[in-house]
Design a protein around this motif. Structure first.
Motif, PDB file in Angstrom:
ATOM      1  N   LYS A 109     -20.147  51.411 -13.677  1.00  0.00           N
ATOM      2  CA  LYS A 109     -19.775  51.916 -12.360  1.00  0.00           C
ATOM      3  C   LYS A 109     -18.680  52.964 -12.480  1.00  0.00           C
ATOM      4  CE  LYS A 109     -17.879  50.484  -7.882  1.00  0.00           C
ATOM      5  NZ  LYS A 109     -17.356  49.353  -7.089  1.00  0.00           N
ATOM      6  N   TRP A 110     -18.919  54.145 -11.893  1.00  0.00           N
ATOM      7  CA  TRP A 110     -17.937  55.233 -11.869  1.00  0.00           C
ATOM      8  C   TRP A 110     -17.465  55.587 -13.286  1.00  0.00           C
ATOM      9  CZ3 TRP A 110     -18.662  57.615  -7.684  1.00  0.00           C
ATOM     10  CH2 TRP A 110     -18.649  57.009  -6.423  1.00  0.00           C
ATOM     11  N   ILE A 111     -18.385  55.669 -14.215  1.00  0.00           N
ATOM     12  CA  ILE A 111     -18.037  55.988 -15.601  1.00  0.00           C
ATOM     13  C   ILE A 111     -18.313  57.459 -15.917  1.00  0.00           C
ATOM     14  CG2 ILE A 111     -18.533  55.518 -18.030  1.00  0.00           C
ATOM     15  CD1 ILE A 111     -17.041  53.272 -16.598  1.00  0.00           C
ATOM     16  N   PHE A 112     -19.479  57.936 -15.536  1.00  0.00           N
ATOM     17  CA  PHE A 112     -19.957  59.212 -16.067  1.00  0.00           C
ATOM     18  C   PHE A 112     -19.319  60.448 -15.442  1.00  0.00           C
ATOM     19  CE2 PHE A 112     -23.284  56.185 -17.209  1.00  0.00           C
ATOM     20  CZ  PHE A 112     -23.397  56.457 -18.562  1.00  0.00           C
ATOM     21  N   HIS A 113     -18.618  60.304 -14.325  1.00  0.00           N
ATOM     22  CA  HIS A 113     -17.940  61.493 -13.782  1.00  0.00           C
ATOM     23  C   HIS A 113     -16.720  61.870 -14.627  1.00  0.00           C
ATOM     24  CE1 HIS A 113     -15.833  58.167 -11.505  1.00  0.00           C
ATOM     25  NE2 HIS A 113     -14.795  58.840 -11.965  1.00  0.00           N
ATOM     26  N   ASP A 114     -16.327  60.997 -15.551  1.00  0.00           N
ATOM     27  CA  ASP A 114     -15.211  61.296 -16.461  1.00  0.00           C
ATOM     28  C   ASP A 114     -15.658  62.032 -17.723  1.00  0.00           C
ATOM     29  OD1 ASP A 114     -13.117  60.261 -15.014  1.00  0.00           O
ATOM     30  OD2 ASP A 114     -13.294  58.253 -15.856  1.00  0.00           O
ATOM     31  N   TRP A 115     -16.966  62.125 -17.934  1.00  0.00           N
ATOM     32  CA  TRP A 115     -17.464  62.624 -19.212  1.00  0.00           C
ATOM     33  C   TRP A 115     -18.468  63.755 -19.021  1.00  0.00           C
ATOM     34  CZ3 TRP A 115     -14.554  60.694 -22.926  1.00  0.00           C
ATOM     35  CH2 TRP A 115     -13.963  59.443 -22.725  1.00  0.00           C
ATOM     36  N   GLY A 116     -18.408  64.764 -19.908  1.00  0.00           N
ATOM     37  CA  GLY A 116     -19.367  65.849 -19.900  1.00  0.00           C
ATOM     38  C   GLY A 116     -20.723  65.375 -20.393  1.00  0.00           C
ATOM     39  N   ASP A 117     -21.704  66.258 -20.388  1.00  0.00           N
ATOM     40  CA  ASP A 117     -23.065  65.877 -20.735  1.00  0.00           C
ATOM     41  C   ASP A 117     -23.175  65.349 -22.169  1.00  0.00           C
ATOM     42  OD1 ASP A 117     -23.753  66.658 -18.223  1.00  0.00           O
ATOM     43  OD2 ASP A 117     -24.970  68.381 -18.819  1.00  0.00           O
ATOM     44  N   GLU A 118     -22.518  66.005 -23.111  1.00  0.00           N
ATOM     45  CA  GLU A 118     -22.625  65.600 -24.511  1.00  0.00           C
ATOM     46  C   GLU A 118     -22.102  64.186 -24.714  1.00  0.00           C
ATOM     47  OE1 GLU A 118     -21.078  66.979 -28.977  1.00  0.00           O
ATOM     48  OE2 GLU A 118     -20.796  68.309 -27.255  1.00  0.00           O
ATOM     49  N   ASP A 119     -20.917  63.889 -24.163  1.00  0.00           N
ATOM     50  CA  ASP A 119     -20.356  62.544 -24.305  1.00  0.00           C
ATOM     51  C   ASP A 119     -21.175  61.517 -23.521  1.00  0.00           C
ATOM     52  OD1 ASP A 119     -18.243  63.062 -26.054  1.00  0.00           O
ATOM     53  OD2 ASP A 119     -16.940  63.722 -24.444  1.00  0.00           O
ATOM     54  N   SER A 120     -21.680  61.915 -22.360  1.00  0.00           N
ATOM     55  CA  SER A 120     -22.495  60.991 -21.555  1.00  0.00           C
ATOM     56  C   SER A 120     -23.762  60.597 -22.307  1.00  0.00           C
ATOM     57  CB  SER A 120     -22.854  61.639 -20.212  1.00  0.00           C
ATOM     58  OG  SER A 120     -21.705  61.799 -19.404  1.00  0.00           O
ATOM     59  N   VAL A 121     -24.380  61.550 -22.990  1.00  0.00           N
ATOM     60  CA  VAL A 121     -25.570  61.246 -23.782  1.00  0.00           C
ATOM     61  C   VAL A 121     -25.222  60.270 -24.908  1.00  0.00           C
ATOM     62  CG1 VAL A 121     -27.280  62.216 -25.373  1.00  0.00           C
ATOM     63  CG2 VAL A 121     -26.798  63.368 -23.208  1.00  0.00           C
ATOM     64  N   LYS A 122     -24.063  60.449 -25.540  1.00  0.00           N
ATOM     65  CA  LYS A 122     -23.636  59.530 -26.598  1.00  0.00           C
ATOM     66  C   LYS A 122     -23.496  58.107 -26.051  1.00  0.00           C
ATOM     67  CE  LYS A 122     -21.095  62.968 -29.334  1.00  0.00           C
ATOM     68  NZ  LYS A 122     -19.737  63.392 -29.800  1.00  0.00           N
ATOM     69  N   ILE A 123     -22.867  57.987 -24.887  1.00  0.00           N
ATOM     70  CA  ILE A 123     -22.696  56.662 -24.273  1.00  0.00           C
ATOM     71  C   ILE A 123     -24.055  56.050 -23.949  1.00  0.00           C
ATOM     72  CG2 ILE A 123     -21.796  55.420 -22.267  1.00  0.00           C
ATOM     73  CD1 ILE A 123     -19.592  57.620 -22.125  1.00  0.00           C
ATOM     74  N   LEU A 124     -24.939  56.846 -23.380  1.00  0.00           N
ATOM     75  CA  LEU A 124     -26.261  56.350 -22.987  1.00  0.00           C
ATOM     76  C   LEU A 124     -27.096  55.930 -24.198  1.00  0.00           C
ATOM     77  CD1 LEU A 124     -27.052  58.919 -20.157  1.00  0.00           C
ATOM     78  CD2 LEU A 124     -26.768  56.440 -19.866  1.00  0.00           C
ATOM     79  N   LYS A 125     -26.956  56.630 -25.302  1.00  0.00           N
ATOM     80  CA  LYS A 125     -27.680  56.246 -26.514  1.00  0.00           C
ATOM     81  C   LYS A 125     -27.221  54.872 -26.997  1.00  0.00           C
ATOM     82  CE  LYS A 125     -29.014  60.777 -28.358  1.00  0.00           C
ATOM     83  NZ  LYS A 125     -28.844  61.763 -29.454  1.00  0.00           N
ATOM     84  N   LYS A 126     -25.909  54.615 -26.908  1.00  0.00           N
ATOM     85  CA  LYS A 126     -25.402  53.302 -27.287  1.00  0.00           C
ATOM     86  C   LYS A 126     -25.894  52.229 -26.311  1.00  0.00           C
ATOM     87  CE  LYS A 126     -23.432  54.480 -31.011  1.00  0.00           C
ATOM     88  NZ  LYS A 126     -24.038  54.031 -32.287  1.00  0.00           N
ATOM     89  N   CYS A 127     -26.006  52.592 -25.043  1.00  0.00           N
ATOM     90  CA  CYS A 127     -26.571  51.663 -24.059  1.00  0.00           C
ATOM     91  C   CYS A 127     -28.011  51.309 -24.429  1.00  0.00           C
ATOM     92  CB  CYS A 127     -26.539  52.284 -22.666  1.00  0.00           C
ATOM     93  SG  CYS A 127     -24.898  52.440 -21.920  1.00  0.00           S
ATOM     94  N   LYS A 128     -28.781  52.308 -24.795  1.00  0.00           N
ATOM     95  CA  LYS A 128     -30.189  52.082 -25.143  1.00  0.00           C
ATOM     96  C   LYS A 128     -30.316  51.172 -26.360  1.00  0.00           C
ATOM     97  CE  LYS A 128     -34.530  54.639 -25.742  1.00  0.00           C
ATOM     98  NZ  LYS A 128     -34.986  54.107 -27.028  1.00  0.00           N
ATOM     99  N   GLU A 129     -29.402  51.322 -27.317  1.00  0.00           N
ATOM    100  CA  GLU A 129     -29.420  50.462 -28.499  1.00  0.00           C
ATOM    101  C   GLU A 129     -29.127  49.004 -28.154  1.00  0.00           C
ATOM    102  OE1 GLU A 129     -26.604  52.020 -31.241  1.00  0.00           O
ATOM    103  OE2 GLU A 129     -27.734  53.859 -31.657  1.00  0.00           O
ATOM    104  N   ALA A 130     -28.402  48.793 -27.060  1.00  0.00           N
ATOM    105  CA  ALA A 130     -27.916  47.447 -26.730  1.00  0.00           C
ATOM    106  C   ALA A 130     -28.887  46.620 -25.907  1.00  0.00           C
ATOM    107  CB  ALA A 130     -26.582  47.555 -25.984  1.00  0.00           C
ATOM    108  N   ILE A 131     -29.914  47.246 -25.346  1.00  0.00           N
ATOM    109  CA  ILE A 131     -30.815  46.521 -24.443  1.00  0.00           C
ATOM    110  C   ILE A 131     -32.206  46.378 -25.053  1.00  0.00           C
ATOM    111  CG2 ILE A 131     -29.570  47.176 -22.350  1.00  0.00           C
ATOM    112  CD1 ILE A 131     -31.656  49.358 -21.891  1.00  0.00           C
TER     113      ILE A 131
END
Length: 202
Positions: free
Chosen positions: A103-125
């Motif tokens: 919640k309210w995480i991605f407005h703090d991060w640019g596209d490159e960092d957001s993709v990195k976070i999302l890739k880690k999310c995908k690995e976790a589920i």
């Protein structure tokens, strides 16, 4: 409209994030039962986000509910029998779960960092057919009820985001980072006024 992420809040958050710890070997283990992880709670931990994960834990007592955040935040976490806390770096490791909540995480991060976070999310589920999903609560520019009070609120929030040098995204921008992170599909539900609930599927 995308805005550049500058110094200040972003760099402070990034500096704290890089000091976080990761599990030995970085091994991801599938959850033993129904599990939801709330990723990157921002201090103070008694903000509404923690109430939400507590509400989930109360409504679904069979489900393991965990908050994952930086070590210094977890160190100050309140004692809670229904919600556990684990320290970590969302750029390196996110605890395995059936569902992740951001919640309210991605407005703090640019596209490159957001993709990195999302890739880690995908690995976790787990895969979609096994119930894996990422739940994002954030603003989708242009989404939501076409009411004057909603649009006025969006404008005010837009000004706030400009002040903190953050980012707002239209659906096309959200889709871009979702696809770059390797997700296959998503669903946007405008059910929280100016905020939307996004379900993201691997």
């Amino acid at each position: 409209m995308r805005r550049s992420v500058g110094t200040g809040r972003r760099r402070a958050a990034e500096a704290r994030s890089r000091r976080a710890t990761t599990p030995p070997g970085g091994v991801t283990v599938a959850p033993a039962g129904p599990c939801v992880v709330d990723v990157a709670e921002e201090p103070p931990l008694l903000r509404p986000g923690l109430w939400e994960i507590r509400a989930i834990a109360k409504a679904f007592p069979h489900m393991k509910c965990t908050v994952s955040d930086l070590p210094h935040v977890v160190a100050e976490a309140p004692t809670d029998g229904n919600v556990s806390f684990i320290s970590g770096d969302m750029f390196k490791y996110i605890p395995p779960a059936n569902a992740l909540f951001l919640k309210w995480i991605f407005h703090d991060w640019g596209d490159e960092d957001s993709v990195k976070i999302l890739k880690k999310c995908k690995e976790a589920i787990p895969p979609r057919d096994a119930g894996g999903k990422v739940i994002i609560v954030d603003m989708v520019v242009g989404s939501g009820p076409n009411e004057i009070v909603t649009r006025e609120t969006q404008v005010l929030y837009d000004l706030f985001i400009m002040c903190i040098e953050g980012i707002e995204r239209e659906e096309s921008k959200w889709k871009k980072i979702f696809m770059e992170a390797g997700f296959s599909d998503y669903k946007i539900m405008s059910v929280l006024g100016v905020r939307s609930v996004i379900e993201l599927y691997p």
